[in-house]
Design an enzyme around this catalytic site. Structure first.
Site, PDB file in Angstrom:
ATOM      1  N   ASP A 135      38.596 137.869 119.608  1.00 29.84           N
ATOM      2  CA  ASP A 135      39.146 139.208 119.835  1.00 29.84           C
ATOM      3  C   ASP A 135      40.063 139.199 121.059  1.00 29.84           C
ATOM      4  OD1 ASP A 135      39.110 142.247 119.517  1.00 29.84           O
ATOM      5  OD2 ASP A 135      38.302 142.015 121.542  1.00 29.84           O
ATOM      6  N   GLU A 184      36.193 139.429 110.217  1.00 28.07           N
ATOM      7  CA  GLU A 184      35.328 138.811 111.224  1.00 28.07           C
ATOM      8  C   GLU A 184      35.537 137.303 111.269  1.00 28.07           C
ATOM      9  OE1 GLU A 184      31.401 139.963 110.121  1.00 28.07           O
ATOM     10  OE2 GLU A 184      31.558 141.973 110.990  1.00 28.07           O
ATOM     11  N   GLU A 206      33.769 135.003 117.425  1.00 30.89           N
ATOM     12  CA  GLU A 206      34.463 136.242 117.072  1.00 30.89           C
ATOM     13  C   GLU A 206      34.751 137.056 118.331  1.00 30.89           C
ATOM     14  OE1 GLU A 206      33.916 140.382 114.505  1.00 30.89           O
ATOM     15  OE2 GLU A 206      32.247 138.969 114.676  1.00 30.89           O
ATOM     16  N   GLU A 217      38.930 136.346 112.843  1.00 31.17           N
ATOM     17  CA  GLU A 217      38.897 136.485 114.301  1.00 31.17           C
ATOM     18  C   GLU A 217      38.096 135.354 114.939  1.00 31.17           C
ATOM     19  OE1 GLU A 217      39.346 140.495 116.676  1.00 31.17           O
ATOM     20  OE2 GLU A 217      37.311 140.276 115.935  1.00 31.17           O
TER      21      GLU A 217
END
Length: 242
Positions: A60, A128, A56, A131
């Site tokens: 990002d 979440e 994650e 990502e």
């Protein structure tokens, strides 16, 4: 380097079906890559040794870079400030949660009973996991190409919505301009944090008031987003009243 964990045939099928839903042919992902996808879809609450957190974190950064490339390719005429504003929509937690819902990511998500039973956290979990999946694809394929193939059609729809908005998504600025033109002063915003969970798309609640003319509410993953949503709701009320 640690060897990828052996996945059950059922789990392999589950992950491959998800990959197909995002336009990635399973034969493009080797067993090590599939193990990364499994890791991305294993939430910390499941108590497994490998979980989504690192992917994650990577996802990002990958998402922001891919979105920046998309804007450079498809909206090169935008000024830097406009690019930044558009990108904020293309990488937001709310947008990620919607993408996750569209690909039914929850069906492949391994999650603990407590977290799975919390309906208020569902959007956060989808964001979440989406990502983390982006991070896993980048690691597995070694390029941004599968991310662009998956997300570009979605970004195109989101971009059309944002760029067709005369306020470019900056409803606070638009509401302020309207109120000052009417001699009503500045809108008043009252924002409170209702969740401690990072990434919760409804973490903040905001109410905006304008000298008795209008009062509206909004929710968001950040104070800024909640205020923007409240201002947008206020503008919609004013538009319906006129």
């Amino acid at each position: 380097m640690a060897q990828p964990l052996a996945l059950s045939p059922h789990r392999v099928e589950q992950l491959q079906q998800l990959l197909k839903r995002i336009g990635v042919q399973p034969n493009r992902i080797d067993p090590a890559g599939l193990a990364l996808v499994d890791e991305a879809l294993s939430h910390t609450s499941a108590g497994l040794q490998r979980n989504h957190e690192q992917l994650e974190f990577l996802g990002d950064a990958v998402l922001r870079l891919a979105a920046s490339e998309y804007i450079e390719r498809h909206h090169a005429a935008l000024a830097v400030g406009e690019r930044s504003a558009l990108r904020s929509h293309l990488v937001s937690d709310r947008w990620l949660a919607e993408v996750g819902q569209a690909i039914e990511i929850s069906a492949a998500l391994r999650i603990g009973n407590k977290a799975g039973g919390d309906a208020t956290a569902a959007a956060t979990l989808r964001a979440e996991a989406t990502e983390a999946l982006i991070g896993a694809l980048y690691r597995a394929c070694g390029s941004l190409e599968p991310i662009h193939q998956w997300l570009t059609p979605i970004w195109e729809r989101t971009s059309r919505e944002v760029l067709s908005d005369p306020h470019r998504g900056n409803s606070k600025s638009a509401l302020q301009e309207w109120s000052q033109a009417k001699g009503l002063g500045l809108p008043s915003y009252s924002t409170e944090q209702r969740s401690q969970r990072h990434g919760d798309p409804e973490r903040f609640h905001c109410r905006v008031s304008l000298k008795g003319w209008v009062s509206a509410e909004g929710k968001g993953g950040s104070r800024r987003e909640a205020e923007q949503q409240a201002a947008r709701a206020a503008l919609e009320q004013l538009h319906q009243a006129n």
